[in-house]
Design an enzyme around this catalytic site. Structure first.
Site, PDB file in Angstrom:
ATOM      1  N   HIS A 378      38.710  40.841  31.441  1.00  0.00           N
ATOM      2  CA  HIS A 378      38.441  40.359  32.799  1.00  0.00           C
ATOM      3  C   HIS A 378      39.275  41.018  33.882  1.00  0.00           C
ATOM      4  CE1 HIS A 378      35.638  36.949  32.303  1.00  0.00           C
ATOM      5  NE2 HIS A 378      36.169  36.835  31.114  1.00  0.00           N
ATOM      6  N   ARG A 570      40.709  33.200  45.317  1.00  0.00           N
ATOM      7  CA  ARG A 570      42.151  33.063  45.155  1.00  0.00           C
ATOM      8  C   ARG A 570      42.875  34.029  46.093  1.00  0.00           C
ATOM      9  NH1 ARG A 570      44.286  29.725  40.874  1.00  0.00           N
ATOM     10  NH2 ARG A 570      46.267  30.587  41.537  1.00  0.00           N
ATOM     11  N   LYS A 575      42.985  41.275  46.657  1.00  0.00           N
ATOM     12  CA  LYS A 575      41.766  40.804  47.314  1.00  0.00           C
ATOM     13  C   LYS A 575      41.801  41.050  48.829  1.00  0.00           C
ATOM     14  CE  LYS A 575      40.917  37.299  43.731  1.00  0.00           C
ATOM     15  NZ  LYS A 575      39.564  37.614  43.215  1.00  0.00           N
ATOM     16  N   THR A 677      32.256  36.941  41.401  1.00  0.00           N
ATOM     17  CA  THR A 677      31.024  36.159  41.229  1.00  0.00           C
ATOM     18  C   THR A 677      30.703  35.411  42.520  1.00  0.00           C
ATOM     19  OG1 THR A 677      32.426  34.531  40.121  1.00  0.00           O
ATOM     20  CG2 THR A 677      31.001  35.874  38.722  1.00  0.00           C
ATOM     21  N   LYS A 681      27.055  34.518  44.698  1.00  0.00           N
ATOM     22  CA  LYS A 681      26.675  33.208  45.247  1.00  0.00           C
ATOM     23  C   LYS A 681      26.283  33.350  46.709  1.00  0.00           C
ATOM     24  CE  LYS A 681      29.772  31.281  41.893  1.00  0.00           C
ATOM     25  NZ  LYS A 681      31.157  30.911  41.572  1.00  0.00           N
TER      26      LYS A 681
END
Length: 843
Positions: A378, A570, A575, A677, A681
């Site tokens: 992952h 998160r 990110k 993911t 969405k």
């Protein structure tokens, strides 16, 4: 003539939510009143809203029970190959509405609750999230359970029943404060304890080599108590099981001879054993080598493998011989999927059971183990890889250490034979890392012990093959696969966005709910004015609803006609929430410099939790809240720009914010986000994506056409080139005036007048040791955001892009992902046949 139907009434008629037959409604009311009386022991005079929630939950659960029992009976009789999904995290969220959706009960319950003078949505809000996960990895496991049930696979989720899930996040003075998540405080109506299947798990002790074989003795025992939660498929009468283990001390715990005098102390010490399932470790993409965490990892593995073997032995056709000691057929009846390296101990534990307990020959046992296990990677971030000190294993799991050494020796012998004299290759590929502290590399253990290794998006799987596990790929290329992640369309479209689901169903029918690729049919309506208007209208309604929610919950007023620009995930440096912050500041400075100019109004919403020990992530939250403090109170800005931090982001909040978003931010440095993911969405819910070519964004752009996403910034090759050249943040700082101004404002205390030095660590990181190269993508990002603004000014063109994105999102269903796992890794075929419902006789 009858009056025209209101939207609400029309929506109720559409069968996406299930037709409410009068009999069903009466039955639900009757059952509800019965549970209020007999289960909760209340009447309507003293019942609280929570009592009403529990009465409804029990009513809905009653509809699951017959199907649940029948499904398990069906598996016992048919004896299919069983799939065991092992994960330390299952981020399930709420269960009530999902169960009603999957059983087609939503309208019947809605009507019954309305007739009782109550509001269904209000009751749904009372349920606690089951927050047994940190983020993507745990939520993926939950989506996979939904898809495996919907595809009729004989699948089981196995994990830990944490007493405390992911912490609740409070923002106090702009800082994150953690609060324990006591989610079981009022009880959990969805779980069933199964004390009759309680199992022992051993720790510590020593290994004894005897003529009869190896014995692991003088161990400490902890009991594993299973709690089962039903997992319903979508309208197919299949109900699978998620089994979570809770730690219990045995009754003789610490009451051995040496403790004779201190009975009270001994009983109090039971907590030590039971702490194993007390709390979820709150780290996302970070390895913390604590002994309690290793205990959790072995606890779930040891209990689960005993359960798997018990079920294998007792299954009807498990084996020919009466005592069922032959394990030849084990890999034909059992598949074990390891969700990251956290359950990696399955490999040595299965070896230990086969060799020490079942007396299977070592080489045969190794073949069985490899054919049974498969590993999903992952992350490629080095700080996330699990590397356990050998010294900890020696103490806690001495037999497993011996087995790992022996497996590693076999592995290195094979490598040495193929690459004679290549000592460096042996060092790189060893499961044991030599050094000041010898460590066990759990990822290497997983790769050698599995028949399949997969990444979770095409670009990630390529990085896995070409860099992370390059040597292993050269050794066994056929092991390596890609399985691009997906999301369940039941929760992430039908449940959270019924308005959009209805508009889609009106045009193309309901088949898309279990075959999301059918969304492609919407391409025929891309120029249909009614459809364009309907899609835009649903989005506007969702925005109004979310704006009202924010006002009610957090007392913040936002402009519902502004662009809802959302980054929820998160908080992590990779990110790049900081890149988003720099854009917000740049926008602010442009408005200040030119207050009379017209700007596209934006509400920038950022949400997510920071690991409690991750200093930089907590500083990022403080920066976001501080920027909001200044911008939101500046009269020059008005409602043209707002920056909102969404407190306590979790599954149930995602279900509210995602349907309301216009813009989805997926801006990690290329090559760092394995898949993502949340990106999927947002896509299926009608937001446009601004993002880098990272993770599944690459495949989203491929499906919808790159021109229908806002793609910017460095690709993986550019990042690698910049690494070779040396990334120098100052160069960008000197060259780009708007960037310099923003950084200087953060640095000088413009956003923290009370504490001007507050953000020195953040600025220092950005300027001198930013692994994720925020400044390198700043210019391209700001320019790309300008293109977003331009398109937003043309609502029709914007909505057409939205429709194209929705129409091209079908690939990102977890049903597709699970079909690929089933066929290419587990060797099973999904079944479309329905199990007969409980009210019909069985075949």
């Amino acid at each position: 003539m009858a009056a025209p139907l209101t939207d609400g009434e029309r929506r109720k008629q559409i069968s996406v939510r299930g037709i409410a037959g009068l009999g069903d409604v009466a039955e639900v009311r009757k059952s509800f009143n019965r549970h209020l009386h007999f289960t909760l022991v209340k009447d309507r005079n003293v019942a609280t809203p929570r009592d009403y929630y529990f009465a409804l939950a029990h009513t809905v659960r009653d509809h699951l029970v017959g199907r649940w029992i029948r499904t398990q009976q069906h598996y016992y009789e048919r004896d299919p190959k069983r799939i065991y999904y092992l994960s330390l995290e299952f981020y399930m969220g709420r269960t009530l509405q999902n169960t009603m959706v999957n059983l087609g009960l939503q309208n019947a319950c809605d009507e019954a609750i309305y007739q009782l003078g109550l509001d269904l949505e209000e009751l749904e809000e009372i349920e606690e999230d089951a927050g047994l996960g940190n983020g993507g990895l745990g939520r993926l496991a939950a989506c996979f359970l939904d898809s495996m049930a919907t595809l009729g696979l004989a699948a089981y989720g196995y994990g830990i029943r944490y007493e405390f899930g992911i912490f609740n996040q409070k923002i106090v003075d702009g800082w994150q404060v953690e609060e324990a998540d006591d989610w079981l405080r009022y009880g959990n109506p969805w779980e069933k304890a199964r004390p009759e299947y309680m199992l022992p798990v051993h720790f510590y002790g020593r290994v004894c080599h005897t003529p009869e074989g190896v014995k692991w003795i003088d161990t400490q025992v902890v009991l594993a108590m299973p709690y089962d939660t039903p997992v319903p498929g979508y309208k197919n009468n299949t109900v699978n099981t998620m089994r979570l283990w809770s730690a219990k001390a045995p009754n003789d715990f610490n009451l051995q001879e040496f403790n004779v005098g201190d009975y009270i102390e001994a009983v109090l010490d039971r907590n030590l054993a039971e702490n194993i399932s007390r709390v979820l470790y709150p780290n996302d993409n970070f390895f913390e080598g604590k002994e309690l965490r290793l205990k959790q990892e072995y606890f779930v593995v040891a209990a689960t493998l005993q359960d798997i073997i018990r079920r294998f032995k007792s299954s009807k056709f498990g084996c020919r011989d009466p005592v069922r000691t032959c394990f030849e057929t084990f890999p034909d009846k059992v598949a074990i999927q390891l969700n990251d390296t956290h359950p990696a101990l399955s490999i040595p534990e299965l070896m230990r059971i086969l060799v020490d307990v079942e007396k299977v020959d070592w080489d045969k046992a190794w073949e069985i183990t490899k054919r049974t296990c498969a590993y999903t990677n992952h992350t490629v971030l080095p700080e996330a890889l699990e590397r356990w000190p050998v010294s900890m294993f020696e103490k806690l799991l001495p037999r497993h250490l011996e087995i790992i050494y022996a497996l590693n020796q076999m592995h290195l012998d094979r490598v040495a034979a193929l690459y004679p004299g290549d000592i460096d290759r042996l060092r790189r590929m060893s499961v044991i890392e030599e050094g000041d502290c010898k460590r066990i590399n759990m990822a290497h253990l997983c790769v050698i012990g599995s028949h399949a290794v997969n990444g979770v998006a095409r670009i990630h799987s390529d990085i896995v093959k070409n860099s992370v596990f390059k040597d292993f790929y050269e050794l066994d290329p056929e092991k390596f696969q890609n399985k691009t992640n997906g999301i369940t369309p039941r929760r992430w479209l039908l449940l959270c966005n019924p308005g959009l689901a209805d508009v889609i169903a009106e045009k193309i029918g309901e088949g898309f709910i279990t075959d999301l690729s059918q969304l492609k049919k919407l391409l025929d309506f891309i120029n249909n004015e009614t459809f364009i208007r309907d899609v835009a209208k649903v989005k506007q309604e969702n925005k109004m609803k979310f704006a009202a929610y924010l006002e009610e919950q957090y007392k913040v007023k936002i402009n519902p006609s502004s662009m809802f620009d959302v980054q929820v995930k998160r908080i992590h440096e990779y990110k790049r929430q900081l890149l988003n912050c720099l854009h917000a500041i740049t926008l602010y400075n442009r408005i200040r410099n030119n207050p009379s100019k017209s700007f596209v109004p934006r509400t920038i919403m950022i949400g997510g939790k920071a690991a409690p020990g991750y200093h930089m992530a907590k500083m990022i939250i403080k920066l976001i809240t501080s920027i909001g403090e200044v911008i939101n109170n500046d009269p020059y800005v008005g409602d043209r720009l707002k920056v909102i931090f969404l407190e306590n982001y979790r599954v149930s909040l995602a279900e509210k914010v995602i349907p309301a978003a216009d813009l989805s931010q997926q801006i990690s440095t290329a090559g760092t986000e394995a898949s993502g993911t949340g990106n999927m969405k947002f896509m299926v819910n009608g937001a446009l994506t601004i993002g880098t070519m990272d993770g599944a964004n690459v495949e989203m752009a491929e499906e919808a056409g790159e021109e229908n996403l806002f793609i910017f910034g460095m690709r993986v090759e550019d990042v690698e080139a910049l690494d070779r050249q040396g990334y120098n943040a100052r160069e960008y700082y000197e060259r780009l005036p708007e960037l310099r101004q923003a950084v200087d404002q953060i640095s000088s205390g413009f956003f923290s007048p009370q504490d001007p030095g507050c953000f020195k660590d953040v600025v220092n990181m950005l300027m001198y040791h930013d692994r994720f190269k925020v400044f390198a993508d700043y210019e391209a990002y700001i320019k790309c955001q300008g293109q977003v603004d331009q398109l937003f000014l043309d609502p029709r063109a914007w909505t057409k892009k939205v429709i194209r994105n929705i129409a091209c999102s079908g690939k990102f269903s977890s049903d597709r992902t699970i079909m690929e796992y089933a066929r290419e890794i587990w060797g099973v075929e999904p079944s479309a046949s329905k199990i007969p419902p409980p009210n019909l006789p069985r075949d």
